[in-house]
Structure formats: structure tokens, C-alpha cells
Write a protein that holds these residues in place. Sequence first.
Motif, PDB file in Angstrom:
ATOM      1  N   SER A  30     -12.654  -0.175   0.418  1.00 37.40           N
ATOM      2  CA  SER A  30     -12.033  -0.621   1.666  1.00 37.40           C
ATOM      3  C   SER A  30     -12.090   0.506   2.672  1.00 37.40           C
ATOM      4  O   SER A  30     -11.834   1.668   2.341  1.00 37.40           O
ATOM      5  CB  SER A  30     -10.579  -1.044   1.458  1.00 37.40           C
ATOM      6  OG  SER A  30      -9.983  -1.355   2.721  1.00 37.40           O
ATOM      7  N   CYS A  68       0.819  -1.220   0.000  1.00 37.05           N
ATOM      8  CA  CYS A  68       0.000   0.000   0.000  1.00 37.05           C
ATOM      9  C   CYS A  68       0.848   1.264   0.000  1.00 37.05           C
ATOM     10  O   CYS A  68       0.388   2.323  -0.450  1.00 37.05           O
ATOM     11  CB  CYS A  68      -0.993  -0.003   1.159  1.00 37.05           C
ATOM     12  SG  CYS A  68      -0.246  -0.149   2.798  1.00 37.05           S
ATOM     13  N   THR A 102      -6.301  -3.878   3.663  1.00 31.38           N
ATOM     14  CA  THR A 102      -6.749  -2.991   2.594  1.00 31.38           C
ATOM     15  C   THR A 102      -6.315  -3.494   1.225  1.00 31.38           C
ATOM     16  O   THR A 102      -7.071  -3.390   0.256  1.00 31.38           O
ATOM     17  CB  THR A 102      -6.200  -1.570   2.833  1.00 31.38           C
ATOM     18  OG1 THR A 102      -6.537  -1.175   4.162  1.00 31.38           O
ATOM     19  CG2 THR A 102      -6.774  -0.583   1.843  1.00 31.38           C
ATOM     20  N   CYS A 103      -5.115  -4.049   1.135  1.00 31.01           N
ATOM     21  CA  CYS A 103      -4.600  -4.515  -0.159  1.00 31.01           C
ATOM     22  C   CYS A 103      -5.437  -5.661  -0.728  1.00 31.01           C
ATOM     23  O   CYS A 103      -5.402  -5.922  -1.940  1.00 31.01           O
ATOM     24  CB  CYS A 103      -3.146  -4.937  -0.041  1.00 31.01           C
ATOM     25  SG  CYS A 103      -2.828  -6.178   1.241  1.00 31.01           S
ATOM     26  N   ALA A 147     -10.036   0.723   4.984  1.00 37.96           N
ATOM     27  CA  ALA A 147      -8.610   0.961   5.230  1.00 37.96           C
ATOM     28  C   ALA A 147      -8.188   0.497   6.627  1.00 37.96           C
ATOM     29  O   ALA A 147      -8.648   1.010   7.641  1.00 37.96           O
ATOM     30  CB  ALA A 147      -8.218   2.405   5.016  1.00 37.96           C
ATOM     31  N   CYS A 148      -7.317  -0.488   6.635  1.00 38.12           N
ATOM     32  CA  CYS A 148      -6.830  -1.079   7.882  1.00 38.12           C
ATOM     33  C   CYS A 148      -5.794  -0.166   8.538  1.00 38.12           C
ATOM     34  O   CYS A 148      -5.324   0.816   7.952  1.00 38.12           O
ATOM     35  CB  CYS A 148      -6.232  -2.451   7.608  1.00 38.12           C
ATOM     36  SG  CYS A 148      -4.807  -2.428   6.491  1.00 38.12           S
ATOM     37  N   ARG A 173      -9.968  -5.162   6.732  1.00 43.07           N
ATOM     38  CA  ARG A 173      -8.542  -5.447   6.623  1.00 43.07           C
ATOM     39  C   ARG A 173      -8.327  -6.810   5.988  1.00 43.07           C
ATOM     40  O   ARG A 173      -9.182  -7.692   6.124  1.00 43.07           O
ATOM     41  CB  ARG A 173      -7.864  -5.333   7.994  1.00 43.07           C
ATOM     42  CG  ARG A 173      -8.014  -6.530   8.950  1.00 43.07           C
ATOM     43  CD  ARG A 173      -9.359  -6.602   9.588  1.00 43.07           C
ATOM     44  NE  ARG A 173      -9.420  -7.643  10.572  1.00 43.07           N
ATOM     45  CZ  ARG A 173      -9.680  -8.912  10.295  1.00 43.07           C
ATOM     46  NH1 ARG A 173      -9.887  -9.305   9.058  1.00 43.07           N
ATOM     47  NH2 ARG A 173      -9.751  -9.794  11.272  1.00 43.07           N
ATOM     48  N   LEU A 195     -11.025   6.713   2.359  1.00 45.22           N
ATOM     49  CA  LEU A 195     -11.299   5.320   2.034  1.00 45.22           C
ATOM     50  C   LEU A 195     -10.562   4.980   0.745  1.00 45.22           C
ATOM     51  O   LEU A 195      -9.993   5.847   0.086  1.00 45.22           O
ATOM     52  CB  LEU A 195     -12.808   5.105   1.838  1.00 45.22           C
ATOM     53  CG  LEU A 195     -13.744   5.660   2.914  1.00 45.22           C
ATOM     54  CD1 LEU A 195     -15.194   5.497   2.465  1.00 45.22           C
ATOM     55  CD2 LEU A 195     -13.512   4.958   4.234  1.00 45.22           C
ATOM     56  N   LEU A 196     -10.604   3.712   0.378  1.00 44.01           N
ATOM     57  CA  LEU A 196     -10.008   3.268  -0.885  1.00 44.01           C
ATOM     58  C   LEU A 196     -11.104   2.737  -1.794  1.00 44.01           C
ATOM     59  O   LEU A 196     -11.997   2.009  -1.352  1.00 44.01           O
ATOM     60  CB  LEU A 196      -8.988   2.152  -0.634  1.00 44.01           C
ATOM     61  CG  LEU A 196      -8.422   1.474  -1.900  1.00 44.01           C
ATOM     62  CD1 LEU A 196      -7.480   2.422  -2.639  1.00 44.01           C
ATOM     63  CD2 LEU A 196      -7.698   0.174  -1.543  1.00 44.01           C
ATOM     64  N   ALA A 236      -2.566   0.320   6.431  1.00 38.93           N
ATOM     65  CA  ALA A 236      -2.666   1.270   5.316  1.00 38.93           C
ATOM     66  C   ALA A 236      -2.729   2.700   5.819  1.00 38.93           C
ATOM     67  O   ALA A 236      -2.183   3.622   5.206  1.00 38.93           O
ATOM     68  CB  ALA A 236      -3.892   0.950   4.465  1.00 38.93           C
ATOM     69  N   ARG A 237      -3.404   2.910   6.948  1.00 41.01           N
ATOM     70  CA  ARG A 237      -3.509   4.271   7.472  1.00 41.01           C
ATOM     71  C   ARG A 237      -2.147   4.799   7.917  1.00 41.01           C
ATOM     72  O   ARG A 237      -1.888   6.004   7.851  1.00 41.01           O
ATOM     73  CB  ARG A 237      -4.514   4.323   8.626  1.00 41.01           C
ATOM     74  CG  ARG A 237      -5.919   4.002   8.145  1.00 41.01           C
ATOM     75  CD  ARG A 237      -7.026   4.520   9.022  1.00 41.01           C
ATOM     76  NE  ARG A 237      -8.315   4.305   8.336  1.00 41.01           N
ATOM     77  CZ  ARG A 237      -8.854   5.140   7.471  1.00 41.01           C
ATOM     78  NH1 ARG A 237      -8.223   6.258   7.170  1.00 41.01           N
ATOM     79  NH2 ARG A 237     -10.009   4.872   6.895  1.00 41.01           N
TER      80      ARG A 237
END
Length: 242
Positions: free
Chosen positions: A184, A53, A168-169, A186-187, A166, A201-202, A190-191
Amino acid sequence: MTAPSTPPMSPAQQVAEALRRLFPDRPGPVAMARVDAVPEGVAVRTGPATSACFFWREAERGVFAVGAEHGTCPVGRMTQGFTTEMPAGDELIGTMVETGYVDPAELASLPMLPMGHAAIVYGPLDALPVEPEAVLLIGESDRIMLLGEALGVARLDSPGLRVMGRPTCAAVSAAILQGEPRGSLACVGARIFAGFAPGELLLVIPGELLPGLASAIAQVAAANARVGELDRALQRSLAGVG
């Protein structure tokens, strides 16, 4: 002498331009694609990196390729198709399991791209030198909502946008494997690694959905603007404001 004609923009360029017009103060979308060989002229990124990420943010600044090392986060290497097993004795994975952050039984459901590619090319959507396999857009909910409407996943007769947690990827691999958009929340990784702001968000859009998306974005943006005008007028009238 007739001046050379400007080649038409690709669907990827059209989408990037449409989003640039709508959100000029926000980073543009990035894209990625698996390759069997790194295209000529594309730099291969070397050196330490935290995670897959992390490359999404770096891709906002230019095009590069990353091979099988793909950061130190083992989860990202799995989802992006560079390994199929968690490394034994990994401190991060051990902590995830020990604290209950992840249940080992979940890993059987982790979406993973198949192995076999030499690298992944990352870069701005309108600059990627190969056909984008997935578009990755990090943004606030208003941006995600508009794109969800343009993609048709906000319809009442649609199952809706599937929003994952989670890791995110995993949204990237899931979107590519299923051929449909994925969001996502976002876990924590990633944050931290990709610098997601609290409200970001993603959204992952498979590359095959790009044709026609730019015109859909324009239509949805115009519709939102018109409805927004009426909503604001109603709010003013109820508040007694002229």
C-alpha cells in the motif's frame, strides 16, 4: 545432567530475527490475527483510538487485543470485519464523498474480512501468542523491495506485487482474503494516524507464506550485497576513482 535443549524457532520468529539482523535500526514487523476469544494473558485494549492502522504502530511495543470498537475510523472497522455498513451521518465519510476523495460506487469493491470474530490480537511478529494471520511491515522502499524479492513477487515472470492506494487498511484484508502479499502506498489517514513517514510504505504478508521466508530473505540479502559491490565498483571505475 543434560541441559534442556532450546526449542526451535517458529517461522514467525525466524522471519523477525532475519529482518532484525538486516535492519537493526528500524522497527520490527508486527502481526495480527483474528480470534474467537482473547487468549489468556493477553490484555484487552480499551480507551479511545483513531483507527485500525493506529494499532499497527502500538503493536511495535507489545501484545494486546482489540474488540469490535476498533477505533473511530469507520473504514477500518469495515475492512477488519467488525461491521458491514458505513455509519449514517459520519463526518469523515461525508467529507470523503463531498470532496471527491472517494466515490461511493467504490465501496462495493472494498475488501472486508467476514464478521464473526471477537477481537484481533496485535503485537510484534515474534511475540504474537497465536498463529499470525498477517504480517505488517512499515518501511522504506529498500526494505519492501528486498522482501518482495524474497516472496517471489519481484520476478520478471510474476504479475508483481499488487500495490494498493486508499484505504491502507484494505491491503490487510485483501492479503488475507487472497492469500498473497499486498503493498500500500498509504493513504492520508494512515500517514496521520499511524505516523507513516513520507517515504514509508506498507507491506502485508499472509501468515501462510512465513515458512521458508527467513532463508529466502537471507539468500536475497546476500545476492543484493554481492550485486551492490559490483555496481559500486563499476560506478567508481567510470568515475575514475580507484
